[in-house]
Design a protein around this motif. Structure first.
Motif, PDB file in Angstrom:
ATOM      1  N   ALA A  83       6.918  -4.926   7.920  1.00 43.57           N
ATOM      2  CA  ALA A  83       7.421  -4.235   6.736  1.00 43.57           C
ATOM      3  C   ALA A  83       8.819  -4.683   6.351  1.00 43.57           C
ATOM      4  CB  ALA A  83       7.400  -2.724   6.971  1.00 43.57           C
ATOM      5  N   SER A  84       9.453  -5.542   7.158  1.00 42.73           N
ATOM      6  CA  SER A  84      10.756  -6.078   6.768  1.00 42.73           C
ATOM      7  C   SER A  84      10.652  -6.841   5.451  1.00 42.73           C
ATOM      8  CB  SER A  84      11.315  -6.992   7.863  1.00 42.73           C
ATOM      9  OG  SER A  84      10.497  -8.130   8.039  1.00 42.73           O
ATOM     10  N   LEU A  85       9.433  -7.309   5.115  1.00 46.05           N
ATOM     11  CA  LEU A  85       9.240  -7.950   3.817  1.00 46.05           C
ATOM     12  C   LEU A  85       9.514  -6.977   2.678  1.00 46.05           C
ATOM     13  CD1 LEU A  85       6.041 -10.065   4.503  1.00 46.05           C
ATOM     14  CD2 LEU A  85       8.334 -10.921   4.052  1.00 46.05           C
ATOM     15  N   ALA A  86       9.184  -5.700   2.882  1.00 47.99           N
ATOM     16  CA  ALA A  86       9.493  -4.703   1.862  1.00 47.99           C
ATOM     17  C   ALA A  86      10.998  -4.554   1.715  1.00 47.99           C
ATOM     18  CB  ALA A  86       8.849  -3.365   2.221  1.00 47.99           C
ATOM     19  N   VAL A  87      11.717  -4.577   2.845  1.00 50.73           N
ATOM     20  CA  VAL A  87      13.179  -4.512   2.801  1.00 50.73           C
ATOM     21  C   VAL A  87      13.728  -5.721   2.052  1.00 50.73           C
ATOM     22  CG1 VAL A  87      15.275  -4.472   4.202  1.00 50.73           C
ATOM     23  CG2 VAL A  87      13.241  -3.226   4.961  1.00 50.73           C
ATOM     24  N   THR A  88      13.183  -6.910   2.363  1.00 54.22           N
ATOM     25  CA  THR A  88      13.614  -8.125   1.685  1.00 54.22           C
ATOM     26  C   THR A  88      13.369  -8.033   0.185  1.00 54.22           C
ATOM     27  OG1 THR A  88      13.126  -9.440   3.655  1.00 54.22           O
ATOM     28  CG2 THR A  88      13.307 -10.628   1.579  1.00 54.22           C
ATOM     29  N   ALA A  89      12.216  -7.484  -0.197  1.00 55.75           N
ATOM     30  CA  ALA A  89      11.893  -7.362  -1.612  1.00 55.75           C
ATOM     31  C   ALA A  89      12.891  -6.464  -2.328  1.00 55.75           C
ATOM     32  CB  ALA A  89      10.471  -6.816  -1.772  1.00 55.75           C
ATOM     33  N   VAL A  90      13.186  -5.312  -1.722  1.00 50.33           N
ATOM     34  CA  VAL A  90      14.115  -4.365  -2.348  1.00 50.33           C
ATOM     35  C   VAL A  90      15.521  -4.967  -2.439  1.00 50.33           C
ATOM     36  CG1 VAL A  90      15.219  -2.122  -2.111  1.00 50.33           C
ATOM     37  CG2 VAL A  90      12.775  -2.349  -1.655  1.00 50.33           C
ATOM     38  N   LEU A  91      15.974  -5.615  -1.354  1.00 51.00           N
ATOM     39  CA  LEU A  91      17.296  -6.232  -1.373  1.00 51.00           C
ATOM     40  C   LEU A  91      17.363  -7.367  -2.387  1.00 51.00           C
ATOM     41  CD1 LEU A  91      18.276  -6.387   2.417  1.00 51.00           C
ATOM     42  CD2 LEU A  91      19.177  -4.878   0.648  1.00 51.00           C
ATOM     43  N   SER A  92      16.273  -8.141  -2.486  1.00 53.03           N
ATOM     44  CA  SER A  92      16.249  -9.224  -3.465  1.00 53.03           C
ATOM     45  C   SER A  92      16.371  -8.687  -4.882  1.00 53.03           C
ATOM     46  CB  SER A  92      14.944 -10.021  -3.324  1.00 53.03           C
ATOM     47  OG  SER A  92      14.877 -10.673  -2.076  1.00 53.03           O
ATOM     48  N   SER A  93      15.749  -7.545  -5.136  1.00 48.15           N
ATOM     49  CA  SER A  93      15.812  -6.969  -6.479  1.00 48.15           C
ATOM     50  C   SER A  93      17.212  -6.474  -6.805  1.00 48.15           C
ATOM     51  CB  SER A  93      14.803  -5.826  -6.613  1.00 48.15           C
ATOM     52  OG  SER A  93      15.207  -4.704  -5.842  1.00 48.15           O
ATOM     53  N   ARG A 102       5.254  -4.289 -11.204  1.00 50.17           N
ATOM     54  CA  ARG A 102       4.695  -2.988 -10.840  1.00 50.17           C
ATOM     55  C   ARG A 102       3.833  -3.094  -9.584  1.00 50.17           C
ATOM     56  NH1 ARG A 102       1.793   0.142 -15.615  1.00 50.17           N
ATOM     57  NH2 ARG A 102       3.929  -0.137 -16.398  1.00 50.17           N
ATOM     58  N   VAL A 103       3.102  -4.200  -9.459  1.00 52.67           N
ATOM     59  CA  VAL A 103       2.267  -4.413  -8.276  1.00 52.67           C
ATOM     60  C   VAL A 103       3.129  -4.481  -7.015  1.00 52.67           C
ATOM     61  CG1 VAL A 103       0.734  -6.060  -7.124  1.00 52.67           C
ATOM     62  CG2 VAL A 103       0.415  -5.536  -9.548  1.00 52.67           C
ATOM     63  N   GLU A 104       4.275  -5.145  -7.110  1.00 52.48           N
ATOM     64  CA  GLU A 104       5.137  -5.318  -5.942  1.00 52.48           C
ATOM     65  C   GLU A 104       5.824  -4.005  -5.550  1.00 52.48           C
ATOM     66  OE1 GLU A 104       5.876  -9.974  -7.046  1.00 52.48           O
ATOM     67  OE2 GLU A 104       7.173  -8.391  -7.854  1.00 52.48           O
ATOM     68  N   TRP A 105       6.259  -3.221  -6.529  1.00 53.32           N
ATOM     69  CA  TRP A 105       6.810  -1.904  -6.200  1.00 53.32           C
ATOM     70  C   TRP A 105       5.731  -1.025  -5.574  1.00 53.32           C
ATOM     71  CZ3 TRP A 105      11.526  -0.977  -5.294  1.00 53.32           C
ATOM     72  CH2 TRP A 105      12.554  -1.554  -6.034  1.00 53.32           C
ATOM     73  N   THR A 106       4.503  -1.159  -6.068  1.00 53.89           N
ATOM     74  CA  THR A 106       3.394  -0.417  -5.464  1.00 53.89           C
ATOM     75  C   THR A 106       3.177  -0.857  -4.029  1.00 53.89           C
ATOM     76  OG1 THR A 106       2.314  -0.166  -7.621  1.00 53.89           O
ATOM     77  CG2 THR A 106       0.944   0.144  -5.661  1.00 53.89           C
ATOM     78  N   ALA A 107       3.296  -2.171  -3.772  1.00 52.72           N
ATOM     79  CA  ALA A 107       3.136  -2.688  -2.412  1.00 52.72           C
ATOM     80  C   ALA A 107       4.205  -2.135  -1.477  1.00 52.72           C
ATOM     81  CB  ALA A 107       3.174  -4.208  -2.413  1.00 52.72           C
ATOM     82  N   VAL A 108       5.438  -2.004  -1.970  1.00 52.99           N
ATOM     83  CA  VAL A 108       6.502  -1.400  -1.154  1.00 52.99           C
ATOM     84  C   VAL A 108       6.126   0.027  -0.781  1.00 52.99           C
ATOM     85  CG1 VAL A 108       8.898  -0.620  -1.166  1.00 52.99           C
ATOM     86  CG2 VAL A 108       8.323  -2.864  -2.108  1.00 52.99           C
ATOM     87  N   ALA A 109       5.630   0.788  -1.766  1.00 52.22           N
ATOM     88  CA  ALA A 109       5.216   2.165  -1.490  1.00 52.22           C
ATOM     89  C   ALA A 109       4.043   2.203  -0.516  1.00 52.22           C
ATOM     90  CB  ALA A 109       4.841   2.862  -2.797  1.00 52.22           C
ATOM     91  N   VAL A 110       3.124   1.251  -0.637  1.00 51.41           N
ATOM     92  CA  VAL A 110       1.973   1.186   0.266  1.00 51.41           C
ATOM     93  C   VAL A 110       2.425   0.923   1.697  1.00 51.41           C
ATOM     94  CG1 VAL A 110      -0.009  -0.256   0.879  1.00 51.41           C
ATOM     95  CG2 VAL A 110       0.244   0.580  -1.455  1.00 51.41           C
ATOM     96  N   VAL A 111       3.370   0.012   1.868  1.00 54.44           N
ATOM     97  CA  VAL A 111       3.907  -0.275   3.204  1.00 54.44           C
ATOM     98  C   VAL A 111       4.512   0.992   3.811  1.00 54.44           C
ATOM     99  CG1 VAL A 111       5.728  -1.489   4.453  1.00 54.44           C
ATOM    100  CG2 VAL A 111       4.294  -2.725   2.842  1.00 54.44           C
ATOM    101  N   GLY A 260       0.064  -4.382   2.536  1.00 54.23           N
ATOM    102  CA  GLY A 260       1.226  -4.309   1.662  1.00 54.23           C
ATOM    103  C   GLY A 260       2.242  -5.395   1.961  1.00 54.23           C
ATOM    104  N   SER A 261       2.419  -5.702   3.252  1.00 60.72           N
ATOM    105  CA  SER A 261       3.360  -6.759   3.636  1.00 60.72           C
ATOM    106  C   SER A 261       2.896  -8.117   3.134  1.00 60.72           C
ATOM    107  CB  SER A 261       3.514  -6.789   5.157  1.00 60.72           C
ATOM    108  OG  SER A 261       4.079  -5.582   5.626  1.00 60.72           O
TER     109      SER A 261
END
Length: 294
Positions: A83-93, A102-111, A260-261
């Motif tokens: 799930a560190s990929l979700a952290v990376t995604a949020v930090l990248s944003s 929207r799909v990627e934000w949904t994936a973060v929520a799914v993780v 999700g990851s």
């Protein structure tokens, strides 16, 4: 168990932040021999402050990971690290101004939902030592990671990224299992050498994958390699279990967090500078945020 979950999630944050720094540094490092795996690349990368800062976060994340592995089943810690990929995604944003769809934000929520379900379903850490051959098996697997790197360097670009990422993930998975087996600094313990060789080899393969090839593909391979194998070892040989009647929830949470990851695996890619004039797009597989060690 609460302390272990906090440490697992904090470790995920450290690894996710380190990913952004290391990916950018690896891409900025001078090119080497052109091989898929360039050991000297690691030396060139560490001359940059971003890579050193990433290594510092990796070190802190590793300490937190050890605490988590001593109190939680491996499958829970593995899913948290993926799930560190979700952290990376949020930090990248936020930091790199990368837009999440929207799909990627949904994936973060799914993780996050998958991890929450895992936390509810997980039982206490298993206390089996495993068979005597397990430590030697880990050491053999760590040597296998080196062979994967040697073979992967000769492959074409697309399969090379997947093979190097998968090899790096297996190396990090060796580290996860070895941490559970090691009781102290015993120079005769093969698990100790497996930890050192597996972790070192994984860093070399991952750094090469970050600089060469489609790192999005490499990150997906890494997530699979470091998550599924160690989870199976923990259940089969180390006594990891779920709460009574919650096996279905653990399986569902693990699958949801992993899915999700993998959806967020494009954040294995270091951001490319925008071309002057802003007309041309980066090629497929070269867009997105940064990543590295999960």
């Amino acid at each position: 168990m609460l302390l272990g979950m906090i440490c697992a999630l904090a470790s995920s944050v450290c690894f996710g932040a380190a990913s952004v720094l290391q990916a950018v540094a690896a891409r900025a490092a001078p090119p080497g021999t052109g091989s898929g795996v360039d050991v000297a690349l690691l030396w060139r990368a560490v001359r940059q402050w971003r890579y050193l800062a990433g290594l510092g976060l990796d070190g802190l994340g590793f300490v937190l990971q050890i605490v988590a592995l001593r109190t939680l089943p491996i499958y829970v810690v593995g899913a948290a690290l993926a799930a560190s990929l979700a952290v990376t995604a949020v930090l990248s944003s936020r930091v790199l101004r990368v837009r999440l769809s929207r799909v990627e934000w949904t994936a973060v929520a799914v993780v996050c939902a998958g991890l929450a379900l895992l936390a509810l379903a997980s039982g206490p850490e298993g206390h089996r030592a495993g068979p005597d051959a397990l430590g030697w098996g880990l050491l053999a697997t760590a040597f296998g990671v080196l062979l994967v790197g040697a073979a992967g360097g000769r492959l074409p670009q697309r399969p090379r990224a997947l093979v190097l990422g998968l090899g790096a993930g297996v190396g990090f998975g060796v580290v996860e299992v070895a941490v559970r087996l090691i009781d102290g600094p015993d120079p005769t313990d093969p698990a100790l050498y497996a930890l050192l060789l597996g972790g070192g080899s994984a860093f070399v393969l991952l750094t090469s994958a970050l600089q060469r090839g489609a790192v999005t593909t490499a990150t997906a391979g890494m997530v699979i390699g470091e998550t599924i194998g160690p989870a199976l070892v923990g259940v089969a040989w180390l006594g990891d279990r779920t709460r009574d009647g919650w096996t279905w929830a653990a399986l569902l949470g693990f699958a949801v967090a992993l899915a999700g990851s993998l959806t967020l695996a494009r954040f294995g890619e270091a951001p490319e500078p925008a071309p002057e004039g802003g007309g041309a797009e980066a090629p497929e597989g070269e867009r997105g945020g940064g990543s590295g060690r999960t």
